[in-house]
Design a protein around this motif. Structure first.
Motif, mmCIF file in Angstrom:
data_model
loop_
_atom_site.group_PDB
_atom_site.id
_atom_site.type_symbol
_atom_site.label_atom_id
_atom_site.label_comp_id
_atom_site.label_asym_id
_atom_site.label_seq_id
_atom_site.Cartn_x
_atom_site.Cartn_y
_atom_site.Cartn_z
ATOM 1 N N HIS A 80 0.852 -1.190 0.000
ATOM 2 C CA HIS A 80 0.000 0.000 0.000
ATOM 3 C C HIS A 80 0.895 1.249 0.000
ATOM 4 O O HIS A 80 1.889 1.304 0.733
ATOM 5 C CB HIS A 80 -0.895 -0.022 1.234
ATOM 6 C CG HIS A 80 -1.959 1.019 1.213
ATOM 7 N ND1 HIS A 80 -1.700 2.348 1.455
ATOM 8 C CD2 HIS A 80 -3.284 0.929 0.964
ATOM 9 C CE1 HIS A 80 -2.818 3.026 1.376
ATOM 10 N NE2 HIS A 80 -3.803 2.191 1.068
ATOM 11 N N PRO A 81 0.577 2.263 -0.798
ATOM 12 C CA PRO A 81 1.435 3.462 -0.873
ATOM 13 C C PRO A 81 1.672 4.142 0.475
ATOM 14 O O PRO A 81 2.784 4.589 0.749
ATOM 15 C CB PRO A 81 0.672 4.386 -1.825
ATOM 16 C CG PRO A 81 -0.185 3.479 -2.641
ATOM 17 C CD PRO A 81 -0.529 2.323 -1.755
ATOM 18 N N ILE A 82 0.648 4.200 1.333
ATOM 19 C CA ILE A 82 0.848 4.825 2.645
ATOM 20 C C ILE A 82 1.734 3.941 3.521
ATOM 21 O O ILE A 82 2.577 4.441 4.269
ATOM 22 C CB ILE A 82 -0.504 5.135 3.318
ATOM 23 C CG1 ILE A 82 -1.232 6.216 2.513
ATOM 24 C CG2 ILE A 82 -0.317 5.571 4.770
ATOM 25 C CD1 ILE A 82 -2.650 6.475 2.948
ATOM 26 N N ALA A 83 1.562 2.629 3.429
ATOM 27 C CA ALA A 83 2.428 1.717 4.186
ATOM 28 C C ALA A 83 3.886 1.911 3.775
ATOM 29 O O ALA A 83 4.778 1.946 4.629
ATOM 30 C CB ALA A 83 1.996 0.270 3.972
ATOM 31 N N LYS A 84 4.115 2.054 2.485
ATOM 32 C CA LYS A 84 5.481 2.281 2.011
ATOM 33 C C LYS A 84 6.017 3.627 2.509
ATOM 34 O O LYS A 84 7.159 3.721 2.955
ATOM 35 C CB LYS A 84 5.524 2.240 0.486
ATOM 36 C CG LYS A 84 5.380 0.859 -0.084
ATOM 37 C CD LYS A 84 5.474 0.918 -1.594
ATOM 38 C CE LYS A 84 5.444 -0.437 -2.217
ATOM 39 N NZ LYS A 84 5.628 -0.374 -3.671
ATOM 40 N N LEU A 85 5.195 4.657 2.432
ATOM 41 C CA LEU A 85 5.606 5.990 2.867
ATOM 42 C C LEU A 85 5.980 6.010 4.348
ATOM 43 O O LEU A 85 6.988 6.603 4.736
ATOM 44 C CB LEU A 85 4.481 6.992 2.595
ATOM 45 C CG LEU A 85 4.737 8.435 3.003
ATOM 46 C CD1 LEU A 85 5.832 9.056 2.124
ATOM 47 C CD2 LEU A 85 3.457 9.248 2.898
ATOM 48 N N LEU A 116 -4.880 2.800 8.599
ATOM 49 C CA LEU A 116 -4.521 1.832 7.558
ATOM 50 C C LEU A 116 -4.768 0.399 8.022
ATOM 51 O O LEU A 116 -5.294 -0.423 7.264
ATOM 52 C CB LEU A 116 -3.061 2.019 7.139
ATOM 53 C CG LEU A 116 -2.627 1.224 5.935
ATOM 54 C CD1 LEU A 116 -3.380 1.671 4.689
ATOM 55 C CD2 LEU A 116 -1.135 1.359 5.719
ATOM 56 N N LEU A 117 -4.438 0.092 9.275
ATOM 57 C CA LEU A 117 -4.644 -1.276 9.764
ATOM 58 C C LEU A 117 -6.134 -1.613 9.870
ATOM 59 O O LEU A 117 -6.561 -2.692 9.480
ATOM 60 C CB LEU A 117 -3.951 -1.474 11.111
ATOM 61 C CG LEU A 117 -2.430 -1.326 11.119
ATOM 62 C CD1 LEU A 117 -1.872 -1.731 12.473
ATOM 63 C CD2 LEU A 117 -1.761 -2.107 10.005
ATOM 64 N N GLY A 118 -6.938 -0.680 10.384
ATOM 65 C CA GLY A 118 -8.377 -0.918 10.474
ATOM 66 C C GLY A 118 -9.031 -1.051 9.110
ATOM 67 O O GLY A 118 -9.904 -1.899 8.898
#
Length: 153
Positions: free
Chosen positions: A20-25, A66-68
């Motif tokens: 996921h882009p936010i996970a990577k960021l 993001l986790l939820g």
């Protein structure tokens, strides 16, 4: 035979969250993903810190969100998507790292909504925050090939 399939599905869900882009960021590292629990961590770097030398509240909130959302996504019925209706964060302690961890669990998995609670803790297990969010379950529209009403001049 069912066990290897579950392991493949689990590895796939971990990969989806990690990509996921936010996970990577944010540098999120997924640890475990299934329909009842999502576990992940973030190694804290200077880019996660606020001016006081603590993990910025927005980082903690985005991590929980993001986790939820991922937990909701893997519980969606076919032909549905999700969006956040409400998100609330209670902060309990400042985060300093070197790692923060998140554990998301469902409080409610319903037909039209899901509620997930994510507990964010530091490396010593001290609770930093709890993020509680309500996710809407939205049926997707079948693709007909016709332009939408909004696309008409």
């Amino acid at each position: 035979m069912a066990k290897p399939r579950k392991n493949v599905a689990l590895r796939s869900e971990i990969a989806v969250l990690g990509a996921h882009p936010i996970a990577k960021l944010l540098g999120i590292r997924p640890l475990s993903v299934d329909k009842e629990r999502i576990l992940a961590e973030i190694p804290i770097t200077p880019s996660h810190m606020n001016r006081s030398g603590r993990v910025a509240g927005g980082i903690i909130m985005a991590f929980g969100d993001l986790l939820g959302a991922r937990g909701t996504s893997i519980n969606l019925p076919p032909n549905c998507r999700t969006t956040t209706l409400e998100s609330k964060t209670n902060f309990f302690s400042a985060g300093v790292g070197p790692v923060i961890r998140g554990e998301a669990i469902p409080l409610h998995i319903g037909r039209t909504t899901m509620v997930w609670q994510t507990t964010i803790s530091d490396d010593d297990g001290r609770r930093l925050a709890i993020v509680t969010q309500t996710q809407m379950v939205i049926p997707t529209q079948p693709k007909t090939g016709k332009p939408s009403k909004a696309a008409k001049p």
